[in-house]
Design a protein around this motif. Structure first.
Motif, PDB file in Angstrom:
ATOM      1  N   PRO A  64      38.065  16.634  -5.397  1.00 44.47           N
ATOM      2  CA  PRO A  64      37.756  16.030  -4.144  1.00 44.47           C
ATOM      3  C   PRO A  64      36.890  14.724  -4.616  1.00 44.47           C
ATOM      4  O   PRO A  64      37.094  13.610  -3.768  1.00 44.47           O
ATOM      5  N   ALA A 104      40.750  18.405  -0.849  1.00 42.33           N
ATOM      6  CA  ALA A 104      40.698  17.588   0.450  1.00 42.33           C
ATOM      7  C   ALA A 104      39.214  16.677   0.133  1.00 42.33           C
ATOM      8  O   ALA A 104      38.273  17.199  -0.014  1.00 42.33           O
ATOM      9  N   PHE A 141      46.548  19.580   2.722  1.00 42.44           N
ATOM     10  CA  PHE A 141      45.454  19.274   3.455  1.00 42.44           C
ATOM     11  C   PHE A 141      45.918  18.232   4.322  1.00 42.44           C
ATOM     12  O   PHE A 141      46.450  16.982   3.833  1.00 42.44           O
ATOM     13  N   ASP A 142      45.352  18.085   5.426  1.00 44.05           N
ATOM     14  CA  ASP A 142      45.328  16.803   6.438  1.00 44.05           C
ATOM     15  C   ASP A 142      44.344  15.741   5.829  1.00 44.05           C
ATOM     16  O   ASP A 142      43.555  16.074   4.991  1.00 44.05           O
ATOM     17  N   GLY A 145      40.766  16.729   6.029  1.00 47.14           N
ATOM     18  CA  GLY A 145      40.499  17.908   5.224  1.00 47.14           C
ATOM     19  C   GLY A 145      40.160  19.111   6.008  1.00 47.14           C
ATOM     20  O   GLY A 145      39.644  20.058   5.504  1.00 47.14           O
ATOM     21  N   LEU A 148      44.833  23.252   6.871  1.00 49.55           N
ATOM     22  CA  LEU A 148      45.623  23.336   5.606  1.00 49.55           C
ATOM     23  C   LEU A 148      47.065  23.838   6.205  1.00 49.55           C
ATOM     24  O   LEU A 148      47.099  24.635   6.551  1.00 49.55           O
TER      25      LEU A 148
END
Length: 346
Positions: A64, A104, A141-142, A145, A148
């Motif tokens: 991340p 994320a 992940f979008d 974050g 999921l």
């Protein structure tokens, strides 16, 4: 006569003694996970390596914070490896087989697919489990974050990653979903299927769409700048699907092919913040497409694609992974035969 490949003038190649299973471009180096469990760091000042797993690296993702390579191995461990430190254990699944890995940046979460369970690892080391009726095959992940997506047979389950007690959203479509990606705006979700198709959903109302006709499995999906297009592997050319229609995405639209070689395209990666698409083929060829003027730049690999061997196991130069630096100034690729290539753009 065709000019030299871009890597000859703006980059470097290295031959490692194990296949590249995944890579990321970190701040100063390219970090690659290998089939023998090592993580190799290659940069301007040379090469270093560390043994991260007892067995092969199965999947990778950038950490991340962008400072390390996350790897999941067939020993069931999730590790974080950085150039200046020993590999660090994030989670030990006690020999369970990891199928996918995702991170994320916005929330610092890391997710790993382990059979019918997806586990989310928090910054403080705590772990939350998200259980399914079928094996999880892909994760995403979008952009925030928070959500999921867990792809599996017959659909996708979307969880609130920070709230496992909340009821998930289940998107159904028959078939095996092998890849998954959120649109950067969070409006759409797209999967690549074993049946040679893409399937997508508009998340506001669940409306779905299908893009069929792929000759092989579209295992890699990459959204381009501002989410205006989706680059996909699985066909001879790179197939680019338009998402300029904010309401309908690619519904009713046709894909634009980016054709550079005859063999199947296996890997795609769109540059962060730029209209550039990197693609790799089964014969080891790598090309860079500039969408502003349609330019096709030969980056590396053989100059032209000859007949592919009938035995798929003979295709040892198959491109397995591609990666960009966050500023889109550098990119890298890896292949089954251990080739690692890196280019720095002007």
């Amino acid at each position: 006569m065709r000019p030299d490949p871009l890597v000859a003038t703006h980059g470097v190649t290295a031959r490692l003694d194990a296949g590249v299973t995944g890579l990321s471009v970190l701040k100063d180096v390219v970090a690659a996970g290998l089939g023998d469990g090592r993580v190799v760091f290659h940069g301007r000042t040379g090469r270093t390596e560390a043994q991260a797993h007892d067995g092969a690296v199965l999947c990778t993702a950038p950490a991340p914070d962008g400072a390390a390579l996350l790897t999941a191995g067939d020993d069931g461990r999730v590790m974080a490896s950085a150039p200046d430190a020993a590999p660090r254990l994030l989670h030990d699944a006690k020999g369970k087989w990891p199928e996918a890995l995702a991170a994320a940046p916005a929330t610092g979460l890391v997710a790993v697919a382990l059979g019918k369970t997806a586990r989310v690892i928090h910054r403080d080391g705590t772990v939350a489990s998200f259980d399914h009726d079928r094996a999880v095959l892909a994760l995403a992940f979008d952009a925030k974050g928070r959500r999921l997506a867990c792809a599996h047979a017959d659909g996708v389950t979307i969880w609130w990653a920070l709230a496992p007690q909340m009821k998930p959203t289940v998107l159904e479509w028959k078939g095996a979903h092998l890849a998954v990606a959120f649109h950067p705006d969070g409006d759409f979700l797209v999967t690549g299927m074993a049946e040679g198709a893409l399937h997508g959903w508009r998340l506001s109302d669940g409306a779905h769409f299908r893009m069929a006709g792929y000759p092989s499995k579209p295992r890699q999906l990459s959204f381009g700048r501002k989410g205006r297009y989706l680059a996909t592997s699985g066909a001879g050319p790179v197939l680019m699907w338009p998402f300029t229609d904010k309401r309908n995405g690619p519904m009713g639209a046709q894909a634009t092919p980016l054709q550079a070689r005859d063999g199947p395209c296996l890997a795609v990666a769109c540059a962060p913040g730029e209209d550039l698409v990197l693609a790799g083929w089964a014969d080891g060829g790598v090309h860079l497409f500039r969408l502003s003027d349609g330019a096709d730049v030969w980056v590396g690999g053989p100059a032209s694609a000859g007949p592919l061997p009938g035995d798929p196991f003979a295709m040892t130069t198959r491109i397995t992974s591609l990666g960009w630096s966050p500023d889109a100034a550098r990119f890298a690729w890896g292949a089954e035969d251990g080739t690692l290539g890196m280019v720095r753009l002007a």
